[in-house]
Design a protein around this motif. Structure first.
Motif, PDB file in Angstrom:
ATOM      1  N   ILE A 130       0.814  -1.137   0.030  1.00  0.00           N
ATOM      2  CA  ILE A 130      -0.160  -0.163   0.140  1.00  0.00           C
ATOM      3  C   ILE A 130       0.700   1.052  -0.072  1.00  0.00           C
ATOM      4  CG2 ILE A 130      -1.720   1.335   1.194  1.00  0.00           C
ATOM      5  CD1 ILE A 130      -2.638  -1.538   2.430  1.00  0.00           C
ATOM      6  N   ASP A 131       0.694   1.866  -1.133  1.00  0.00           N
ATOM      7  CA  ASP A 131       1.615   3.209  -0.965  1.00  0.00           C
ATOM      8  C   ASP A 131       0.845   4.636  -1.276  1.00  0.00           C
ATOM      9  OD1 ASP A 131       0.543   2.746  -3.854  1.00  0.00           O
ATOM     10  OD2 ASP A 131       2.959   2.522  -4.585  1.00  0.00           O
ATOM     11  N   SER A 132      -0.649   4.317  -1.242  1.00  0.00           N
ATOM     12  CA  SER A 132      -1.531   5.583  -1.682  1.00  0.00           C
ATOM     13  C   SER A 132      -2.812   5.124  -0.834  1.00  0.00           C
ATOM     14  CB  SER A 132      -1.722   5.715  -3.039  1.00  0.00           C
ATOM     15  OG  SER A 132      -2.309   4.624  -3.492  1.00  0.00           O
ATOM     16  N   LEU A 133      -3.669   6.068  -0.862  1.00  0.00           N
ATOM     17  CA  LEU A 133      -5.179   5.926  -0.323  1.00  0.00           C
ATOM     18  C   LEU A 133      -5.993   4.824  -1.386  1.00  0.00           C
ATOM     19  CD1 LEU A 133      -6.337   9.158   1.197  1.00  0.00           C
ATOM     20  CD2 LEU A 133      -5.330   7.154   2.279  1.00  0.00           C
ATOM     21  N   GLU A 134      -5.778   5.199  -2.540  1.00  0.00           N
ATOM     22  CA  GLU A 134      -6.300   4.236  -3.873  1.00  0.00           C
ATOM     23  C   GLU A 134      -5.755   2.940  -3.554  1.00  0.00           C
ATOM     24  OE1 GLU A 134      -4.415   7.168  -4.432  1.00  0.00           O
ATOM     25  OE2 GLU A 134      -6.122   8.387  -4.655  1.00  0.00           O
ATOM     26  N   ALA A 135      -4.569   2.754  -3.194  1.00  0.00           N
ATOM     27  CA  ALA A 135      -4.004   1.139  -3.099  1.00  0.00           C
ATOM     28  C   ALA A 135      -4.535   0.547  -1.993  1.00  0.00           C
ATOM     29  CB  ALA A 135      -2.665   1.334  -2.952  1.00  0.00           C
ATOM     30  N   LEU A 136      -5.023   1.290  -0.624  1.00  0.00           N
ATOM     31  CA  LEU A 136      -5.611   1.030   0.414  1.00  0.00           C
ATOM     32  C   LEU A 136      -6.891   0.648   0.209  1.00  0.00           C
ATOM     33  CD1 LEU A 136      -6.047   0.250   3.519  1.00  0.00           C
ATOM     34  CD2 LEU A 136      -6.601   3.087   3.653  1.00  0.00           C
ATOM     35  N   ALA A 137      -7.702   1.160  -0.668  1.00  0.00           N
ATOM     36  CA  ALA A 137      -8.918   0.923  -0.986  1.00  0.00           C
ATOM     37  C   ALA A 137      -9.181  -0.273  -1.909  1.00  0.00           C
ATOM     38  CB  ALA A 137      -9.632   2.126  -2.000  1.00  0.00           C
ATOM     39  N   GLU A 138      -8.146  -0.428  -2.511  1.00  0.00           N
ATOM     40  CA  GLU A 138      -8.007  -1.795  -3.534  1.00  0.00           C
ATOM     41  C   GLU A 138      -7.701  -2.976  -2.711  1.00  0.00           C
ATOM     42  OE1 GLU A 138      -4.982  -0.768  -6.706  1.00  0.00           O
ATOM     43  OE2 GLU A 138      -6.256   0.818  -7.517  1.00  0.00           O
ATOM     44  N   TYR A 139      -6.861  -2.736  -1.701  1.00  0.00           N
ATOM     45  CA  TYR A 139      -6.272  -3.948  -0.764  1.00  0.00           C
ATOM     46  C   TYR A 139      -7.682  -4.114   0.242  1.00  0.00           C
ATOM     47  CZ  TYR A 139      -4.208  -6.109   3.376  1.00  0.00           C
ATOM     48  OH  TYR A 139      -4.060  -6.799   4.420  1.00  0.00           O
ATOM     49  N   GLN A 140      -8.448  -3.389   0.564  1.00  0.00           N
ATOM     50  CA  GLN A 140      -9.212  -3.724   1.304  1.00  0.00           C
ATOM     51  C   GLN A 140     -10.466  -4.253   0.503  1.00  0.00           C
ATOM     52  OE1 GLN A 140      -9.779   0.381   3.191  1.00  0.00           O
ATOM     53  NE2 GLN A 140     -10.154  -0.826   5.018  1.00  0.00           N
ATOM     54  N   ALA A 141     -10.760  -3.936  -0.590  1.00  0.00           N
ATOM     55  CA  ALA A 141     -11.569  -4.752  -1.666  1.00  0.00           C
ATOM     56  C   ALA A 141     -11.483  -6.086  -1.865  1.00  0.00           C
ATOM     57  CB  ALA A 141     -11.621  -3.798  -2.736  1.00  0.00           C
ATOM     58  N   ALA A 142      -9.940  -6.201  -2.215  1.00  0.00           N
ATOM     59  CA  ALA A 142      -9.378  -7.628  -2.444  1.00  0.00           C
ATOM     60  C   ALA A 142      -9.547  -8.439  -1.224  1.00  0.00           C
ATOM     61  CB  ALA A 142      -8.021  -7.492  -2.706  1.00  0.00           C
ATOM     62  N   LYS A 143      -9.350  -7.946  -0.170  1.00  0.00           N
ATOM     63  CA  LYS A 143      -9.366  -8.691   0.980  1.00  0.00           C
ATOM     64  C   LYS A 143     -10.817  -9.037   1.431  1.00  0.00           C
ATOM     65  CE  LYS A 143      -8.025  -8.137   6.016  1.00  0.00           C
ATOM     66  NZ  LYS A 143      -7.560  -7.304   7.018  1.00  0.00           N
ATOM     67  N   ARG A 144     -11.716  -8.176   1.147  1.00  0.00           N
ATOM     68  CA  ARG A 144     -13.085  -8.577   1.229  1.00  0.00           C
ATOM     69  C   ARG A 144     -13.594  -9.587   0.327  1.00  0.00           C
ATOM     70  NH1 ARG A 144     -13.533  -3.027   2.226  1.00  0.00           N
ATOM     71  NH2 ARG A 144     -14.067  -2.650  -0.074  1.00  0.00           N
ATOM     72  N   ALA A 145     -13.078  -9.550  -0.910  1.00  0.00           N
ATOM     73  CA  ALA A 145     -13.330 -10.460  -1.860  1.00  0.00           C
ATOM     74  C   ALA A 145     -12.793 -11.871  -1.566  1.00  0.00           C
ATOM     75  CB  ALA A 145     -12.977 -10.232  -3.307  1.00  0.00           C
ATOM     76  N   HIS A 146     -11.498 -11.972  -1.054  1.00  0.00           N
ATOM     77  CA  HIS A 146     -11.026 -13.094  -0.746  1.00  0.00           C
ATOM     78  C   HIS A 146     -11.558 -13.635   0.630  1.00  0.00           C
ATOM     79  CE1 HIS A 146      -7.796 -15.961  -0.087  1.00  0.00           C
ATOM     80  NE2 HIS A 146      -7.544 -15.661   1.343  1.00  0.00           N
TER      81      HIS A 146
END
Length: 185
Positions: free
Chosen positions: A159-175
């Motif tokens: 995670i290197d930005s707020l956008e990357a945080l949002a992507e990480y959280q979405a991927a975590k929820r999907a997983h």
């Protein structure tokens, strides 16, 4: 060293995580049964409420008083009692074993195995937190001993930005959803 770690929506909290090693450890300790932003905003809230982040000072606090600090609205964590105890224990270890300097957990590690052992010895740090913290140390702070701890899946270190945080959280929820679906199938 990065200027900020983008784990929350607060610039102040993100900057604190990057410049204060104890804040980073506290954030990881709080990263349990709450969102990443909630966990990593905790060190900033704690600092604001007690006036600073000093391992020896936190370890010397009356545990009941620290619990009240955690319960103050808005609560630092959804489990304020157990997390206040965990942070009290963590700060005692940092104060006693690392002379209050949290960064010594990784700066004095001889290699990946030593770093894994050091992180794993911290209260509340299991395998997921070892690789999570390891990934941040390797990918954001260029800690050589942490390179082997980076997992082969999306992790906080990426995670290197707020956008990357949002992507990480979405991927975590999907997983997590796919795991739940596989369990019910």
């Amino acid at each position: 060293m990065p200027a900020a770690l983008y784990f929350t929506e607060s610039d102040e909290a993100n900057e604190l995580l990057a410049r204060e090693p104890l804040a980073l450890l506290i954030g990881f300790a709080l990263d349990q049964q709450v969102t990443v932003p909630t966990a990593f905003a905790g060190p900033y809230k704690l600092k604001e409420r007690i006036g600073g982040l000093d391992a020896a000072a936190i370890a010397s606090l009356d545990p009941a008083m620290l619990e009240e600090v955690f319960r103050e609205k808005p609560a630092i964590h959804r489990f304020p009692g157990s997390m206040a105890r965990r942070i009290h224990e963590l700060c005692a270890v940092v104060a006693d074993e690392y002379d209050g300097r949290a960064e010594r957990v990784w700066t004095e590690a001889h290699d990946a195995a030593d770093l894994r052992r050091r992180i794993g010895a911290l209260p509340g740090f299991g395998e997921m937190k070892i690789t999570g913290l390891g990934s941040v140390l390797a990918l954001r702070f260029d800690v050589e001993a942490a390179q082997e701890l980076v997992p082969n899946h999306p992790c906080l270190g990426g995670i290197d930005s707020l956008e990357a945080l949002a992507e990480y959280q979405a991927a975590k929820r999907a997983h997590k959803a796919s795991l739940r679906a596989a369990q019910t199938a």
